[in-house]
Structures are given as structure tokens and as C-alpha cells.
Motif scaffolding. Structure first.
Motif, mmCIF file in Angstrom:
data_model
loop_
_atom_site.group_PDB
_atom_site.id
_atom_site.type_symbol
_atom_site.label_atom_id
_atom_site.label_comp_id
_atom_site.label_asym_id
_atom_site.label_seq_id
_atom_site.Cartn_x
_atom_site.Cartn_y
_atom_site.Cartn_z
ATOM 1 N N ALA A 145 1.184 -1.001 0.137
ATOM 2 C CA ALA A 145 0.123 -0.027 -0.038
ATOM 3 C C ALA A 145 0.422 1.140 0.185
ATOM 4 C CB ALA A 145 -1.123 -0.257 0.956
ATOM 5 N N VAL A 146 0.711 2.240 -1.175
ATOM 6 C CA VAL A 146 1.442 3.513 -0.664
ATOM 7 C C VAL A 146 0.633 4.909 -0.660
ATOM 8 C CG1 VAL A 146 3.128 4.678 -2.545
ATOM 9 C CG2 VAL A 146 2.681 2.116 -2.987
ATOM 10 N N LYS A 147 1.439 5.359 0.387
ATOM 11 C CA LYS A 147 0.589 6.638 1.079
ATOM 12 C C LYS A 147 1.244 7.189 -0.082
ATOM 13 C CE LYS A 147 -0.221 7.454 5.435
ATOM 14 N NZ LYS A 147 -0.711 7.393 6.856
ATOM 15 N N GLU A 203 6.370 8.404 10.506
ATOM 16 C CA GLU A 203 5.347 7.183 10.764
ATOM 17 C C GLU A 203 6.007 5.842 10.132
ATOM 18 O OE1 GLU A 203 1.255 6.354 9.224
ATOM 19 O OE2 GLU A 203 1.823 7.903 8.792
ATOM 20 N N ALA A 204 6.910 6.304 9.271
ATOM 21 C CA ALA A 204 7.302 4.778 8.767
ATOM 22 C C ALA A 204 8.268 3.579 10.546
ATOM 23 C CB ALA A 204 8.374 4.794 8.046
ATOM 24 N N ASN A 205 9.162 5.165 11.081
ATOM 25 C CA ASN A 205 9.839 4.862 12.328
ATOM 26 C C ASN A 205 8.580 4.193 13.407
ATOM 27 O OD1 ASN A 205 12.373 4.925 11.423
ATOM 28 N ND2 ASN A 205 12.150 7.088 11.757
ATOM 29 N N ASN A 206 7.087 4.875 13.657
ATOM 30 C CA ASN A 206 6.461 4.437 14.441
ATOM 31 C C ASN A 206 5.993 2.665 14.235
ATOM 32 O OD1 ASN A 206 6.873 6.880 15.362
ATOM 33 N ND2 ASN A 206 4.608 7.921 13.641
ATOM 34 N N LEU A 207 6.284 2.956 12.965
ATOM 35 C CA LEU A 207 5.715 1.294 12.553
ATOM 36 C C LEU A 207 6.200 -0.073 12.884
ATOM 37 C CD1 LEU A 207 4.048 2.498 8.973
ATOM 38 C CD2 LEU A 207 2.294 1.753 10.698
ATOM 39 N N PRO A 223 0.819 -3.539 9.738
ATOM 40 C CA PRO A 223 2.024 -3.501 8.303
ATOM 41 C C PRO A 223 3.522 -2.972 8.559
ATOM 42 C CG PRO A 223 -0.163 -2.628 8.330
ATOM 43 C CD PRO A 223 -0.009 -3.074 9.401
ATOM 44 N N GLN A 224 4.058 -3.250 7.886
ATOM 45 C CA GLN A 224 6.037 -3.067 8.333
ATOM 46 C C GLN A 224 6.014 -2.037 7.350
ATOM 47 O OE1 GLN A 224 8.048 -2.796 10.978
ATOM 48 N NE2 GLN A 224 5.601 -3.119 11.559
ATOM 49 N N PRO A 225 6.845 -1.041 7.202
ATOM 50 C CA PRO A 225 7.041 0.316 6.024
ATOM 51 C C PRO A 225 8.388 -0.565 4.973
ATOM 52 C CG PRO A 225 8.452 0.652 7.833
ATOM 53 C CD PRO A 225 7.108 -0.518 8.522
ATOM 54 N N ARG A 233 7.216 12.075 1.961
ATOM 55 C CA ARG A 233 6.375 12.552 1.266
ATOM 56 C C ARG A 233 5.685 11.144 0.619
ATOM 57 N NH1 ARG A 233 6.389 16.878 -2.831
ATOM 58 N NH2 ARG A 233 3.759 16.583 -2.654
ATOM 59 N N VAL A 234 6.612 9.808 0.380
ATOM 60 C CA VAL A 234 6.061 9.115 0.027
ATOM 61 C C VAL A 234 5.951 7.913 1.234
ATOM 62 C CG1 VAL A 234 5.595 7.237 -1.765
ATOM 63 C CG2 VAL A 234 5.868 9.456 -2.453
ATOM 64 N N LEU A 235 4.793 6.846 2.001
ATOM 65 C CA LEU A 235 4.853 5.763 2.428
ATOM 66 C C LEU A 235 4.050 4.778 1.580
ATOM 67 C CD1 LEU A 235 5.888 4.949 5.719
ATOM 68 C CD2 LEU A 235 3.155 5.443 5.841
ATOM 69 N N THR A 236 5.509 3.815 1.248
ATOM 70 C CA THR A 236 5.222 2.185 1.324
ATOM 71 C C THR A 236 4.886 1.556 2.365
ATOM 72 O OG1 THR A 236 5.990 2.802 -0.807
ATOM 73 C CG2 THR A 236 5.562 0.762 -1.155
ATOM 74 N N MET A 237 4.751 0.531 2.753
ATOM 75 C CA MET A 237 4.349 -0.028 3.820
ATOM 76 C C MET A 237 3.557 -1.764 3.104
ATOM 77 S SD MET A 237 1.068 1.283 6.035
ATOM 78 C CE MET A 237 0.785 3.169 4.601
ATOM 79 N N GLU A 238 3.672 -2.711 3.912
ATOM 80 C CA GLU A 238 2.721 -4.133 3.610
ATOM 81 C C GLU A 238 1.823 -4.231 3.479
ATOM 82 O OE1 GLU A 238 6.176 -6.728 5.963
ATOM 83 O OE2 GLU A 238 4.276 -6.141 6.649
#
Length: 548
Positions: A145-147, A203-207, A223-225, A233-238
């Protein structure tokens, strides 16, 4: 404070909102804080509903939506019905055109979407105030999933925040309400939250952190980044396939018993609060998804709360008191962690807490009382001159959101019994943990330091005693004020004796013949009487009207 011409549109929007709600229950109850709901209905002609407030905040934009969400944790500022409406406030913004999404992703990742992904769905899975989420597949075949952050949203937030802060500054400077409720502090907290949520690397570090902390809970998924595909500005996660937990069908609820799942969900959050001190602070139903394999996924970690070791101990005791329905213990814990003003009415606060706890002692999940109870306690504290720490507001909001989820999955669930079970387990684990070699070694090091310093300190004390230089400094009283008070009393007594002597002397002079006559009486005697009367009246006035 100067108002820039280019900001006039934002000021106009804000002022229009304030004028609309100026005579509503919202501001009238906020301004008085003690006004009863029935009294507030006097303004019925101007009344706007909490639901209308929610819609107006949505229309004003994402900054005001976030402000509304923050205010939902402030029972000292808003009436209950507005808190309840704001607690579920979610924005509903139009999706970002895919061409803009493509431009942002390619600019941030430094690569064409077609080269970075096998496919990238143009239709978003979800859209919110800060960004929207797209499903995609990496070259490795992993579905993600790409935010993607909305273009210009950072600038928009900062402009709106600057406008609000200027208005708050005027309110604090020129109104008592602004000073009393700390409008500037509210906006400073909003700015801090927004800056955190706008940084997807945070947010990625929080995940990652939450995933590590909750790895023992097999029914919970974080879900892990994907670090190489993540920027500010772009967060890609499981990718996890599921649906908002409150959107599952009644039939599915009937066919499945979610009690065990709820047990694990609650235990995981209690662990975050009182053990880890790192908490997913926004577990509303939109951020908690039920997966096809009957697991729960926790998503959107832009907002987290972090508690110090001391605060974790306070919250542990508070939750223990709640689990036992012990109003006295809860009141003690709240007072121990709070700032008490000189006008605080602790006795009244304790009485309110005991009544609230007693009235909610037999509630179940469907009554959604736990989070609401903490919020009511916060309001009682504010009314009684007691300033609870912000962490209690955060805990109340977390429990309020959890109440909604638990009430949907298991309406008859007893949350307080679950808290009691977990707290007993946690206390046992904590005692065993303190017996570990590293903990014992830490205690020994502290003791060693104390023993090493003790002889030197004892030598200094005995040396000062021998030289008669030992001093004790006690700050229990204000010595200057005390001595000034004694001096004032002594002066009053002396002046009273002088007045009495003048009256006695005047009476004796009445018997002495004199050619100096006033009103048919000896002149000197009358003068002494008048002087004594003037001084006596002045002394009486000072005592009655000027003494503290």
C-alpha cells in the motif's frame, strides 16, 4: 499584530465561523464552563447542533478537522455532546488526480512508477486529509500500500495554523477566556501533531517500533514499511486486505465469537500504555481493520503518544483503580499526578469521582463508559481547580475509541474485568522482571554510589555541628510576610493604647478649669477627644477594608 492582505480570505472564513457560533451552546458553555445544559438552552434561537459543527469544520478544511479531533480530548473546553460528535470526526476530501500522484511518487522515489512497480492502481483505496492510499506491487512480487501526501498540504496546514495562532494571540491578549483556557497552548499542540503527521519517515519508524512491541500478539498485525520506497511524502508499507472493523455485517458478527480477539486487542493496548509507553494514539474504527483471517490490523501511525516511566506508573495505578471501581483510589492517583491550584476544592473533586465511578460500576462494553468516564473526570478536575496532565486526556481518547470497537465486536464485554486480569498479570511480570540480574545490578550500583558518598556527607554534617554552623532551611512559611504581620499587630496594639490614653487624659482634663473653652467644655479636653476619635475611625477603616 499585523494582518497580511493575502491572509484576508482565511481570516474572513475564521471570523464567519466564530460569528455563527458566538451565541450558541458551544461558546456559551465553554465561556462559563459551569453552565448547566438547561441554562444554555436559553440561547435556543441561536443554537447549532454538534453535528452541524462537525460539518462546518469539514467545510473549513483539513486543518480545522484536525483541530476538532484535538478538541475532542479537551473536556475542560467543550460540552459533552460536542466532544462525542468531534470524537468521530473524519474528513471526506476529493481524491488526488492520478497524474499528480504519479508526479509526487516519481519525484520522491527518483524513478518512474512503471520501473519501480509491476503495477500501481490508479483508483485509491482510501483518501484522507493528508494523503491517499493506492495498492501496488513491487518488482519482487510483494503487494504493498502506497500512501501519497497531498500536493501543497504542508503549505496549507502552515498557513491555516499561522492564522489560528494570530487569532489565538489576540484572544489571549484581550480576553479572560483566552487566558483561562490557554488557546495558544492548544494550537501549539496542534502544530506539533501536524508536523509529526506530515513526516512519513517518522510514521515509518512508528510502524517499526509498534511492530516490535506487539510481535507476541499473533492476532494483531502492524503493516511494516518498505524503507527503499519511503520518503517524507511517500510511505510504502505491507498491504493488508481487510475492512473497517465497524463495517462488518451483522450476520458475520452472529456467526463469529470475537471475545478472544477482543481480549488480545485490549491486552495489546494496555501493554502499550503501561509497559511500553509508546501508544497508537488514534485507534478509531477507521484505523483498525478486520482482516479475512480474523486478525486485526492497526494502521495509520501518524499520531502516537509517548509516556515517561513516571507517567506509566501513574496510569497503571489509575487503571487499577478503574478496574476495581475504587473512587477513592482513583481520586488519590489523579491528585498525585496533577497540578493543584490554590483555589482547588479537592473534597468536592473526590465526591464527584466517587459518584461517577459508582454510577458506572456495572456498565458493559455497549454502554461505552470507560473512556467517557475519564473525560468526565477531566471536566470535574477543571471545574475544581485541578489541572490533570495531558496524558490523562490522551488515555481518555484512546479508551473512548476502544470502547466503540469493543462495543461493536462484543457488546456484553466487561472491559474493566479484562483490565483487572491484565493488570494482575502485568504486576506479576513486573515483580519477576525486577528480580532479573541486570535490575539487581542496577540497584546495587545505586546503593554503591550512596555508600561511597555517605562518609563524606556525614563528615560534613558532624563538622558543621561541632562548629555550630549547622543550618536547616525550611520553606514551609513566608518568613518576611510572617514578621510583617507581627509588626502590623504590634503597631495596632500600640496605636490602640495611645488612643485609650488620649481618651483617659481628655476625661481627666475635663475636671481642670480653663479659660480655653470649646462647645462649653475645656478646650484641651475636647481636642484630645476629637483627635482620639479621628485616629480611632481611621484605624477601624483600615482594619475592616484594607487588611488581607
Amino acid at each position: 499584530m499585523s494582518i497580511l492582505p493575502e491572509n484576508l480570505e482565511r481570516y474572513q472564513k475564521f471570523l464567519s465561523f466564530m460569528l455563527k457560533y458566538w451565541n450558541s451552546d458551544l461558546l456559551n458553555e465553554t465561556a462559563s464552563n459551569a453552565m448547566e445544559e438547561e441554562t444554555a438552552r436559553t440561547f435556543k434561537d441561536y443554537e447549532q447542533s454538534p453535528e452541524e459543527l462537525v460539518e462546518d469544520l469539514k467545510q473549513m478544511g483539513p486543518t480545522y478537522v484536525k483541530l476538532g479531533q484535538l478538541l475532542s480530548t479537551r473536556p475542560d473546553l467543550l460540552p459533552d455532546r460536542y466532544l462525542e460528535a468531534l470524537a468521530s470526526l473524519q474528513d471526506d476530501l476529493p481524491t488526488i488526480p492520478f497524474e499528480e500522484v504519479r508526479e509526487i511518487v516519481e519525484g520522491e522515489l527518483g524513478n518512474k512508477i512503471s520501473k519501480a512497480f509491476n503495477f500501481f492502481e490508479e483508483e485509491p483505496l482510501a483518501s484522507a486529509s493528508i494523503g491517499q492510499v493506492h495498492r501496488a506491487e513491487l518488482r519482487s512480487g510483494k503487494t504493498v500500500a502506497v500512501k501519497v501526501q497531498r500536493p501543497g498540504i504542508r503549505k496549507k496546514f502552515m498557513e491555516d495554523l499561522n492564522t489560528l495562532e494570530e487569532m489565538a494571540g489576540l484572544a489571549v491578549k484581550h480576553t479572560e477566556v483566552g487566558k483561562k483556557y490557554g488557546f495558544s497552548d492548544v494550537l501549539a499542540e496542534l502544530r506539533r501533531i501536524m508536523l509529526h503527521e506530515l513526516d512519513y519517515l517518522r510514521e515509518a519508524n512508528n510502524l517499526v517500533t509498534l511492530g516490535i512491541n506487539l510481535k507476541e500478539y499473533r492476532r494483531l498485525i502492524v503493516p511494516q514499511p518498505i524503507p527503499d520506497y519511503t520518503t517524507s511524502r511517500v510511505l510504502t508499507m505491507e498491504y493488508v486486505k481487510g475492512k473497517k472493523i465497524t463495517s462488518i455485517s451483522p450476520l458475520k458478527k452472529t456467526e463469529n465469537d470475537y471475545t478472544t480477539l477482543v481480549d488480545e486487542f485490549i491486552e495489546a493496548y494496555l501493554k502499550q500504555i503501561v509497559s511500553d509507553g509508546f501508544v497508537h494514539a488514534d485507534p478509531h474504527p477507521g484505523n483498525v481493520h478486520l482482516l479475512e483471517n480474523e486478525k486485526i490490523a492497526l494502521i495509520d501511525l501518524g499520531m502516537v503518544a509517548q509516556f515517561t516511566r513516571k507517567m506509566k506508573d501513574h496510569l497503571l495505578r489509575l487503571l487499577l483503580g478503574l478496574s476495581k471501581n475504587d473512587g477513592e483510589e482513583i481520586a488519590d492517583n489523579l491528585l498525585n499526578m496533577s497540578e493543584i491550584t490554590e483555589h482547588a476544592t479537592q473534597k468536592e473533586f473526590r465526591r464527584h469521582i466517587s459518584i461517577m465511578v459508582q454510577e458506572s460500576s456495572h456498565s458493559t462494553a455497549q454502554d461505552m463508559q470507560t473512556g467517557k468516564l475519564l473525560i468526565q473526570m477531566n471536566r470535574s478536575a477543571a471545574m475544581n481547580g485541578i489541572h490533570l496532565p495531558v496524558e490523562v486526556n490522551i488515555l481518555g481518547k484512546i479508551l473512548l475509541n476502544m470502547d466503540q470497537i469493543i462495543a461493536f465486536l462484543a457488546p456484553e464485554y466487561d472491559l474493566r474485568e479484562a483490565v483487572r486480569r491484565y493488570m494482575n498479570k502485568l504486576l506479576q511480570d513486573k515483580m519477576l522482571n525486577e528480580l532479573k540480574p541486570e535490575e539487581i545490578f542496577s540497584i546495587l550500583l545505586d546503593s554503591k554510589k550512596l555508600v561511597e558518598n555517605l562518609p563524606d556527607r556525614f563528615d560534613k554534617i558532624t563538622d558543621n555541628l561541632a562548629k555550630n554552623e549547622f543550618r536547616l532551611k525550611i520553606d514551609a512559611i513566608d518568613e518576611k510576610r510572617l514578621t510583617d504581620g507581627f509588626q502590623k499587630v504590634a503597631n495596632r496594639i500600640t496605636l490602640g493604647l495611645i488612643i485609650a490614653a488620649m481618651i483617659v487624659g481628655a476625661a481627666m482634663l475635663m475636671q481642670v478649669p480653663s479659660n480655653f473653652i470649646i462647645f462649653g467644655y475645656p478646650g484641651f479636653a475636647i481636642l484630645f477627644f476629637l483627635l482620639a476619635a479621628v485616629v480611632g475611625i481611621y484605624l477601624s477603616y483600615t482594619i475592616l477594608f484594607k487588611d488581607e
